[in-house]
Design an enzyme around this catalytic site. Structure first.
Site, PDB file in Angstrom:
ATOM      1  N   LEU A 156       0.786  -1.071   0.107  1.00  0.00           N
ATOM      2  CA  LEU A 156      -0.006   0.020  -0.049  1.00  0.00           C
ATOM      3  C   LEU A 156       0.850   1.237  -0.200  1.00  0.00           C
ATOM      4  O   LEU A 156       0.300   2.356  -0.089  1.00  0.00           O
ATOM      5  CB  LEU A 156      -0.868  -0.119   1.104  1.00  0.00           C
ATOM      6  CG  LEU A 156      -2.013  -1.159   1.195  1.00  0.00           C
ATOM      7  CD1 LEU A 156      -2.593  -1.136   2.763  1.00  0.00           C
ATOM      8  CD2 LEU A 156      -2.974  -0.915   0.220  1.00  0.00           C
ATOM      9  N   GLY A 157       2.136   1.198   0.109  1.00  0.00           N
ATOM     10  CA  GLY A 157       2.912   2.304   0.089  1.00  0.00           C
ATOM     11  C   GLY A 157       4.255   2.064   1.015  1.00  0.00           C
ATOM     12  O   GLY A 157       4.307   1.176   2.135  1.00  0.00           O
ATOM     13  N   GLY A 194       7.269   4.060   3.368  1.00  0.00           N
ATOM     14  CA  GLY A 194       7.604   5.362   3.997  1.00  0.00           C
ATOM     15  C   GLY A 194       9.049   4.984   4.405  1.00  0.00           C
ATOM     16  O   GLY A 194       9.678   4.243   4.047  1.00  0.00           O
ATOM     17  N   PHE A 236      10.215   4.407   7.429  1.00  0.00           N
ATOM     18  CA  PHE A 236      10.666   3.679   8.367  1.00  0.00           C
ATOM     19  C   PHE A 236       9.972   2.349   8.208  1.00  0.00           C
ATOM     20  O   PHE A 236      10.018   1.369   8.941  1.00  0.00           O
ATOM     21  CB  PHE A 236      10.334   4.192   9.996  1.00  0.00           C
ATOM     22  CG  PHE A 236      11.168   5.456   9.959  1.00  0.00           C
ATOM     23  CD1 PHE A 236      12.497   5.404  10.048  1.00  0.00           C
ATOM     24  CD2 PHE A 236      10.573   6.519  10.113  1.00  0.00           C
ATOM     25  CE1 PHE A 236      13.153   6.541  10.292  1.00  0.00           C
ATOM     26  CE2 PHE A 236      11.211   7.964  10.490  1.00  0.00           C
ATOM     27  CZ  PHE A 236      12.542   7.767  10.479  1.00  0.00           C
ATOM     28  N   GLY A 237       9.345   1.955   6.833  1.00  0.00           N
ATOM     29  CA  GLY A 237       8.900   0.725   6.877  1.00  0.00           C
ATOM     30  C   GLY A 237       7.609   0.938   5.665  1.00  0.00           C
ATOM     31  O   GLY A 237       7.303   1.499   5.217  1.00  0.00           O
ATOM     32  N   VAL A 291       3.818  -0.729   4.325  1.00  0.00           N
ATOM     33  CA  VAL A 291       2.557  -0.761   4.449  1.00  0.00           C
ATOM     34  C   VAL A 291       2.019  -1.773   3.650  1.00  0.00           C
ATOM     35  O   VAL A 291       1.835  -1.836   2.251  1.00  0.00           O
ATOM     36  CB  VAL A 291       1.561   0.312   4.530  1.00  0.00           C
ATOM     37  CG1 VAL A 291       0.513  -0.248   5.106  1.00  0.00           C
ATOM     38  CG2 VAL A 291       2.400   1.405   5.395  1.00  0.00           C
ATOM     39  N   LYS A 299       1.831  -2.021   8.880  1.00  0.00           N
ATOM     40  CA  LYS A 299       2.933  -1.269   8.667  1.00  0.00           C
ATOM     41  C   LYS A 299       4.258  -2.080   9.177  1.00  0.00           C
ATOM     42  O   LYS A 299       4.089  -2.423  10.475  1.00  0.00           O
ATOM     43  CB  LYS A 299       2.869   0.032   9.441  1.00  0.00           C
ATOM     44  CG  LYS A 299       4.240   0.917   9.058  1.00  0.00           C
ATOM     45  CD  LYS A 299       3.801   2.315   9.776  1.00  0.00           C
ATOM     46  CE  LYS A 299       5.038   3.349   9.345  1.00  0.00           C
ATOM     47  NZ  LYS A 299       4.541   4.550   9.890  1.00  0.00           N
ATOM     48  N   ASP A 330       3.997  15.996  10.914  1.00  0.00           N
ATOM     49  CA  ASP A 330       3.989  15.647   9.628  1.00  0.00           C
ATOM     50  C   ASP A 330       2.528  15.469   8.747  1.00  0.00           C
ATOM     51  O   ASP A 330       2.289  14.511   8.286  1.00  0.00           O
ATOM     52  CB  ASP A 330       4.668  14.139   9.402  1.00  0.00           C
ATOM     53  CG  ASP A 330       5.324  13.925   7.961  1.00  0.00           C
ATOM     54  OD1 ASP A 330       5.470  14.802   7.386  1.00  0.00           O
ATOM     55  OD2 ASP A 330       5.587  12.660   7.707  1.00  0.00           O
TER      56      ASP A 330
END
Length: 381
Positions: A66-67, A69, A71-72, A74, A89, A192
């Site tokens: 799903l994407g 980031g 730091f990880g 998802v 995540k 953020d």
């Protein structure tokens, strides 16, 4: 840190193994619900066995992503035993910065219950990795719908949608409500706020997500908020407040600034920071600088996907609130509660169709022609 994760899951690290799915790709039958080792009520949400995360994501299959980031990554994760789909995540314990983010998210999720904040389903702790499991948002992130060139997430099945004025105003109000709750109820700074961290449910209602950078609000003896010092600037380019970039300070007013930029992105359809643009116009706030005092030209910068279907009075109110949010001086910015009221007022105007600018050239005259090269208007007149 390893000992900390062990304590969180209630046992030694040897008790939970990161298992691969069966070799024949058939999911192993989940154990009964009444087995404590499989679903434990520990803190916020439930604790799933790591093998359930592996199986639910089909061993972290790319088509379920799903994407990704900082730091990880998802993944879409199925939980047939509870008849629910989640977004897991994944965090690697070797990533120290990720450890801090994981703990921050767990802290916030312990208190952040709100209709416009993403819901926590649970968590899972493996030998070398952990997962936070959120509710699955079928329409993905707001960024996905605003920008046609956004890379689609393999794990999403819904098509992107053109968001009309009413939908965007509903999103703006919902995100404002979430931030008010975060600041006054949970007493945290998000740090953020951006369109990519706003997820949309099946009805396109917004959910604020990603609390990995969150910091607790601190106050002095008089009860006034004290800005917090940071050692490293984090957040997203274009959304970071001036006091953070220049003095390494964050506060709720930093979130207010980011929310103001979020509004600009939401209603202009332009990225907060656009590298291909000429110097001085990369930041959306700089790009719009020439028209801040000339509200009659605001319709020129609205996302062309909206056409002319928006109330001009609401547009003026919206940009007035936005300008207050992005004031260079943190103390001059209003609170999120004040901003929420202003956005609600803007949302109360009925949608009417604006007379196309091409038919209004006689009243605007040469001023428009002079202004267009400055604001790089994307409408054709």
């Amino acid at each position: 840190m390893k000992d900390f994760f062990c304590c969180l899951r209630g046992g030694s690290s040897s008790q939970v193994n990161e298992q691969e799915p069966p070799a024949n790709n058939e999911e192993e039958e989940p154990p009964a619900n009444n087995e404590d080792e499989d679903v434990l009520d520990v803190g916020a949400g439930v604790t799933f066995p790591w093998r359930e995360i592996v199986v639910g994501t089909q061993n972290f299959e790319e088509t379920r992503s799903l994407g990704k980031g900082k730091f990880g990554e998802v993944f879409r994760c199925d939980f047939p035993r509870i008849n629910q789909v989640g977004a897991a995540k994944i965090h690697d314990h070797a990533n120290r910065a990720g450890n801090i983010e994981f703990l921050a998210e767990m802290r916030v999720f312990g208190e952040a219950y709100h209709p416009n904040v993403i819901n926590l389903i649970g968590k899972s702790f493996g030998e070398h990795k952990s997962a936070i499991v959120y509710e699955f948002m079928p329409n993905g992130s707001l960024h996905h719908h605003l920008f046609a060139n956004a890379r689609p997430s393999p794990g999403l099945r819904q098509e992107t949608q053109v968001l009309d004025w009413g939908t965007r105003m509903g999103i703006a109000v919902g995100v404002a409500e979430a931030l008010v709750h975060l600041h006054t109820g949970v007493k945290e700074i998000h740090r953020d706020v951006k369109v990519a961290n706003i997820l949309l449910d099946e009805n396109l209602a917004p959910k604020l997500s990603d609390f990995g950078l969150a910091m607790q609000i601190i106050r002095n003896e008089e009860g006034d908020e004290t800005p917090r010092e940071i050692n490293l600037i984090k957040g997203s380019r274009g959304y970071v407040a001036p006091e953070t970039e220049e003095h390494m300070l964050v506060s709720t007013k930093s979130d207010v600034y980011s929310y103001g930029v979020f509004l600009l992105v939401l209603f202009t359809g332009r990225e907060a920071y656009d590298l291909p643009k000429p110097r001085g116009k990369m930041n959306i706030t700089d790009w719009l600088m020439p028209i801040w005092g000339r509200k009659e030209y605001l319709p020129l910068v609205i996302d062309t996907a909206l056409g002319y279907n928006f109330p001009v009075d609401a547009l003026h109110s919206l940009f007035f609130a936005t300008r207050m949010c992005i004031d260079a001086q943190a103390l001059a910015r209003p609170s999120m509660a004040f901003v929420e009221n202003m956005i609600r007022e803007a949302a109360s105007y009925p949608v009417t169709e604006l007379i196309p600018v091409i038919e209004r050239r006689h009243s605007i005259g040469h001023a428009v022609t002079e202004l267009l090269p400055v604001i790089e208007r994307r409408h054709s007149i």
